[in-house]
Design an enzyme around this catalytic site. Structure first.
Site, PDB file in Angstrom:
ATOM      1  N   LYS A 132      11.155   3.398  -0.435  1.00  0.00           N
ATOM      2  CA  LYS A 132      11.111   4.853  -0.618  1.00  0.00           C
ATOM      3  C   LYS A 132      11.297   5.227  -2.085  1.00  0.00           C
ATOM      4  CE  LYS A 132      11.832   7.469   2.652  1.00  0.00           C
ATOM      5  NZ  LYS A 132      11.352   8.163   3.803  1.00  0.00           N
ATOM      6  N   LYS A 183       2.810   4.677   1.038  1.00  0.00           N
ATOM      7  CA  LYS A 183       3.349   5.244   2.273  1.00  0.00           C
ATOM      8  C   LYS A 183       2.972   6.723   2.247  1.00  0.00           C
ATOM      9  CE  LYS A 183       7.555   5.490   5.038  1.00  0.00           C
ATOM     10  NZ  LYS A 183       7.395   6.880   5.452  1.00  0.00           N
ATOM     11  N   TYR A 211      -4.188   2.710   8.656  1.00  0.00           N
ATOM     12  CA  TYR A 211      -3.622   1.517   8.005  1.00  0.00           C
ATOM     13  C   TYR A 211      -3.121   0.438   8.956  1.00  0.00           C
ATOM     14  CZ  TYR A 211       0.148   4.844   8.899  1.00  0.00           C
ATOM     15  OH  TYR A 211       0.959   5.756   9.487  1.00  0.00           O
ATOM     16  N   CYS A 243      13.157  50.645  -4.885  1.00  0.00           N
ATOM     17  CA  CYS A 243      12.692  49.689  -5.889  1.00  0.00           C
ATOM     18  C   CYS A 243      13.823  49.365  -6.868  1.00  0.00           C
ATOM     19  CB  CYS A 243      11.490  50.270  -6.631  1.00  0.00           C
ATOM     20  SG  CYS A 243      10.998  49.250  -8.027  1.00  0.00           S
ATOM     21  N   ASP A 284       2.554  10.550   3.105  1.00  0.00           N
ATOM     22  CA  ASP A 284       3.559  11.489   3.605  1.00  0.00           C
ATOM     23  C   ASP A 284       2.879  12.625   4.371  1.00  0.00           C
ATOM     24  OD1 ASP A 284       6.044  12.457   4.003  1.00  0.00           O
ATOM     25  OD2 ASP A 284       6.324  13.262   1.988  1.00  0.00           O
ATOM     26  N   CYS A 324       6.767  48.610  -3.710  1.00  0.00           N
ATOM     27  CA  CYS A 324       7.016  49.825  -4.469  1.00  0.00           C
ATOM     28  C   CYS A 324       5.630  50.407  -4.723  1.00  0.00           C
ATOM     29  CB  CYS A 324       7.694  49.454  -5.786  1.00  0.00           C
ATOM     30  SG  CYS A 324       7.665  50.798  -6.977  1.00  0.00           S
ATOM     31  N   CYS A 357       5.518  52.331 -11.980  1.00  0.00           N
ATOM     32  CA  CYS A 357       6.761  51.557 -12.003  1.00  0.00           C
ATOM     33  C   CYS A 357       6.722  50.565 -13.172  1.00  0.00           C
ATOM     34  CB  CYS A 357       6.924  50.816 -10.678  1.00  0.00           C
ATOM     35  SG  CYS A 357       8.241  49.592 -10.702  1.00  0.00           S
ATOM     36  N   CYS A 387      12.414  50.992 -10.449  1.00  0.00           N
ATOM     37  CA  CYS A 387      12.173  52.423 -10.684  1.00  0.00           C
ATOM     38  C   CYS A 387      12.850  53.300  -9.645  1.00  0.00           C
ATOM     39  CB  CYS A 387      10.685  52.718 -10.736  1.00  0.00           C
ATOM     40  SG  CYS A 387       9.905  52.651  -9.123  1.00  0.00           S
ATOM     41  N   GLU A 396       0.846  -1.201   0.000  1.00  0.00           N
ATOM     42  CA  GLU A 396       0.000   0.000   0.000  1.00  0.00           C
ATOM     43  C   GLU A 396       0.877   1.246   0.000  1.00  0.00           C
ATOM     44  OE1 GLU A 396      -1.607  -1.327   3.641  1.00  0.00           O
ATOM     45  OE2 GLU A 396      -0.572   0.180   4.855  1.00  0.00           O
TER      46      GLU A 396
HETATM   47  S1  IVH Z   1       2.790   0.901   9.000  1.00  0.00           S
HETATM   48  C1  IVH Z   1       4.344  -1.047  12.802  1.00  0.00           C
HETATM   49  N1  IVH Z   1       1.771   1.886   6.814  1.00  0.00           N
HETATM   50  O1  IVH Z   1       5.658   5.841   7.926  1.00  0.00           O
HETATM   51  C2  IVH Z   1       4.064  -0.505  11.472  1.00  0.00           C
HETATM   52  N2  IVH Z   1       3.188   3.299   8.107  1.00  0.00           N
HETATM   53  O2  IVH Z   1       8.540   5.569   8.349  1.00  0.00           O
HETATM   54  C3  IVH Z   1       3.542   0.849  11.521  1.00  0.00           C
HETATM   55  N3  IVH Z   1       3.418   5.569   7.209  1.00  0.00           N
HETATM   56  O3  IVH Z   1       5.585   5.896  11.420  1.00  0.00           O
HETATM   57  C4  IVH Z   1       3.639   1.626  10.303  1.00  0.00           C
HETATM   58  N4  IVH Z   1       2.128   5.287   5.458  1.00  0.00           N
HETATM   59  O4  IVH Z   1       3.814   7.264  10.147  1.00  0.00           O
HETATM   60  C5  IVH Z   1       2.572   2.119   7.875  1.00  0.00           C
HETATM   61  N5  IVH Z   1       0.754   2.625   4.867  1.00  0.00           N
HETATM   62  C6  IVH Z   1       1.534   2.866   5.917  1.00  0.00           C
HETATM   63  C7  IVH Z   1       2.146   4.117   6.132  1.00  0.00           C
HETATM   64  C8  IVH Z   1       2.985   4.289   7.243  1.00  0.00           C
HETATM   65  C9  IVH Z   1       2.884   6.148   6.122  1.00  0.00           C
HETATM   66  C10 IVH Z   1       4.340   6.261   8.134  1.00  0.00           C
HETATM   67  C11 IVH Z   1       4.038   6.021   9.578  1.00  0.00           C
HETATM   68  C12 IVH Z   1       5.325   5.441  10.143  1.00  0.00           C
HETATM   69  C13 IVH Z   1       6.334   5.915   9.159  1.00  0.00           C
HETATM   70  C14 IVH Z   1       7.567   5.036   9.164  1.00  0.00           C
END
Ligand code: IVH
Length: 700
Positions: A344, A137, A248, A438, A139, A456, A461, A441, A135
């Site tokens: 990542k 990650k 999640y 400025c 941000d 300005c 100008c 001018c 799934e």
């Molecule tokens: S699982 C024990 N799932 O990434 C497992 N984390 O770098 C708990 N994060 O602290 C984390 N998306 O804040 C999990 N789909 C996802 C996530 C996720 C973002 C963040 C989360 C975690 C950090 C770790």
């Protein structure tokens, strides 16, 4: 009852409640039903992104609920939709202990790392192949939610992983987090859920624009905006930022007496499905299950390529062992679980050198410092200059020329300097000195109290004049194709153009003598200029570049008059009575229309043939589609979409941007996609062809 039948049932109930509401016959006995219906529509709006009623209808029902609760305070429940509404300020955020520590994830950056992760997991488990759930990650800022007896009782930030800050009042402002959920139906008494709070890219950009407008420091990225917002002490302010959340992970649960572990929680995918079922936004639609690591790697790659198309930021994928029993067997190190790993994506950050700072003058006279950088590639584009906003921003970030700086570019979001890497300074770096006059001018710069921006104030100008013309011809304003920044600058420098009306009196014989201007490009430019005279009033208002008047306000203003010069008669109060016009905006409009030069310019533009009349008002008064709403989707057989829209508008119809119950007609062409699917689900939307549309238009 399947989910379609359930939806139909709830929609029927909604209609009954709306009827009762409009005849003022909603009573105490309707309370629970009213709450359920409001929760259902919140879910459709915030989780499914597919509303079934209009905002207005929702607001009416919400107000009705508020009224009944006010009359019967003893009947208010903690999970009533009204309870999101914030009362007062938060004093502080008490430290609370998480039921289970919040661990981090191990990171990987390439397929080899993932192959290695899989190998270790296979060795430890003794299995030949492992099933993974993959799934995004997200941000943002991580959060932990505790529900007890179906009620949200506590929400906390990650903190140091063991203890975090309690931010429940702020979390209640996030509509994708339910205030209650029927965990009891699965035998669960208490549960701790992990997730991520986000701000989507659109809202982030909007938020930063507002910050810049107010002379405040914009934020470097959506992640900082999301986690920073969780720490704001005024929940009302939090509500304005439109945060979203994904959940999640279930980190802990206890059962009601005599209940057994719900089978859904035996796998990670089952957990996501259960959370989704209970009304949470889990990555149920985004997740995928694979056996073995090879297809996992492929899926991660696919997601990375589509990353910019997502409405929110993700910085990678998370690969989790699907079976919870196997997760338990693999266990964890002191830092991260052995059953999950983050993959990542390529970094959108880079370091580079800040070479010099240039000061640019915008159309409102604001002087903006722009950092010139040693060119560096970030997230697929080369960045060589970045706005550093204002003097305060430079001070706050302690930026100096010669510094190494960390920059970030989040998708389609404008790149920002995150920080200066002060540890690498050699002593040769120089303080950035803000000019007092400025740079274009030479007139003295001014700064209003409570503002961070130096301006300005010489409206003659040259820099401002040029920027005003550039704004006037731009796509969202008068949309004079082929004019562009470079032409405006060039014509201005050559004295062929000196103000906005000058666009309409350009001497094309002189232009044709310039290098690089063939007859065809001149014809096109001439046609585009002439075409722009017919642009509707709201575009002209926006094009004038009145401070604080964006496209939405311009539309409101255009609706308010029959002729643009009518604004001369508007008082401060009259202006403030218009929707979304506050004192700041009203002041600016008043200032614009009380300036003689501006009035003379408008009169000149009218003489040159521009539309200062509100044509729509005239037409719709005689039009017969008044009050009817339209949306066009797919490729129409004969009409361009813009033509069809203009035809509907000419007759007084209104064009909507999305499918909702507010929509009367969806006109479909070839390859109509999700809008058609959505419309099919709403009974009141009439789905018609172009031919049928033309019939309606000609009849009325
Ligand atoms: S699982 C024990 N799932 O990434 C497992 N984390 O770098 C708990 N994060 O602290 C984390 N998306 O804040 C999990 N789909 C996802 C996530 C996720 C973002 C963040 C989360 C975690 C950090 C770790």
């Amino acid at each position: 009852m399947n989910s379609k039948e359930k939806t139909r049932e709830l929609q029927k109930l909604t209609n009954e409640l709306i009827k009762k509401q409009s005849s003022s016959t909603l009573h105490k006995k309707d309370l629970e039903q009213l709450r359920n219906i409001l929760r259902f529509h919140e879910y459709r709006y915030y989780i499914e992104n597919d509303p079934l009623i209009s905002d207005y209808e929702y607001d009416q029902l919400f107000k009705a609920l508020e009224k009944i609760e006010k009359e019967n305070p003893a009947l208010v429940t903690a999970d009533s939709p009204t309870q999101r509404v914030a009362k007062g300020l938060t004093k502080d955020f008490p430290t609370v202990q998480h039921l289970v520590p919040m661990l981090s994830l191990d990171n990987s950056y390439n397929p080899e790392d993932l192959i290695d992760f899989d190998r270790k997991a296979r060795e430890l488990s003794g299995l030949p192949k492992i099933e993974y759930c993959v799934e995004p990650k997200f941000d943002g800022g991580s959060i932990s939610l505790v529900y007890e007896n179906d009620l949200l009782v506590r929400a906390a930030t990650r903190g140091d992983g063991v203890e975090g800050d309690e931010v429940t009042a702020n979390i209640k402002q996030i509509h994708s987090i339910p205030l209650s959920a029927k965990f009891s139906e699965y035998g669960i008494q208490q549960v701790e859920i992990r997730g991520e709070v986000l701000i989507n890219k659109k809202n982030f950009t909007k938020f930063n624009e507002q910050m810049i407008d107010q002379g405040l420091t914009p934020l470097a990225n959506p992640r900082n905006a999301a986690s920073g917002t969780l720490r704001i002490k005024d929940p009302k302010e939090v509500a304005k930022r439109n945060l979203e959340a994904f959940v999640y992970h279930v980190s802990y649960f206890s059962l009601n007496k005599g209940k057994k572990n719900p089978v859904e929680l035996n796998t990670h995918a089952g957990t996501l499905a259960l959370l989704w079922e209970l009304g949470f936004r889990s990555p149920e639609k985004e997740k995928k299950i694979f056996t073995g690591i090879e297809p996992v790697i492929k899926y991660c790659g696919e997601f990375e390529s589509g990353r910019d198309d997502l409405p929110y930021e993700i910085d990678g994928m998370v690969i989790k062992v699907n079976a919870i029993a196997l997760q338990e067997k693999l266990g964890m190190t002191s830092h991260h679980p052995r059953w999950a790993i983050a993959y990542k994506f390529k970094a959108r950050q880079a370091t580079t050198k800040l070479l010099t700072v240039e000061f640019q003058v915008g159309r409102t006279g604001a002087v903006t410092p722009v950092a010139k950088l040693e060119p560096v590639a970030v997230g697929g584009v080369t960045v060589s200059s970045i706005s550093i906003h204002n003097e305060e921003y430079i001070r706050e970030k302690d930026l100096r020329t010669g510094d190494r700086v960390l920059i970030e570019r989040a998708g389609d979001v404008i790149p920002q300097i995150v920080k200066s890497l002060t540890d690498t300074r050699t002593g040769k770096e120089k303080k950035i000195i803000f000019p007092v006059t400025c740079p274009v001018c030479n007139s003295k710069l001014f700064k209003e109290e409570a503002e961070a921006v130096w301006r300005c104030i010489n409206i003659e100008c040259p820099a401002q004049v040029v920027e005003r013309i550039i704004h006037f011809v731009s796509k969202d304003a008068m949309d004079i194709r082929g004019f562009g920044d470079a032409n405006v600058r060039k014509f201005y420098e050559l004295n062929l153009l000196e103000d906005i009306p000058g666009i309409y009196t350009l001497d094309f014989t002189k232009i044709s003598g310039l290098e690089g201007y063939g007859q065809k490009s001149i014809d096109n430019l001439q046609a585009a200029i002439s075409h722009s005279k017919q642009q509707p009033l709201h575009r002209l208002i926006y094009a004038l570049g009145i401070r604080f008047v964006g496209e939405t306000t311009a539309k409101t203003l255009a609706q308010a008059v029959n002729h643009l010069l009518d604004f001369k008669k508007f008082s401060f109060e009259d202006l403030q009575n218009l929707e979304d016009v506050g004192p700041k905006v009203a002041g600016s409009i008043l200032h614009f229309f009380s300036n003689k030069n501006n009035m003379a310019m408008l009169e000149q533009l009218e003489k040159l043939g521009l539309q200062l009349k509100n044509q729509k008002k005239e037409l719709s008064a005689g039009g017969n589609l008044k009050g009817q709403t339209f949306l066009f989707t797919g490729t129409l057989p004969t009409l361009k979409r813009s033509e069809a829209e203009a035809m509907a508008e000419e007759k007084g119809g209104q064009i909507l941007s999305g499918v909702s119950a507010k929509l009367n007609y969806l006109v479909v062409g070839e390859d109509a996609g999700s809008k058609l699917e959505k419309a099919k689900k709403i009974n009141s939307v009439k789905i018609i062809s172009e031919a049928e549309f033309l019939k309606i238009i000609s009849k009325k």
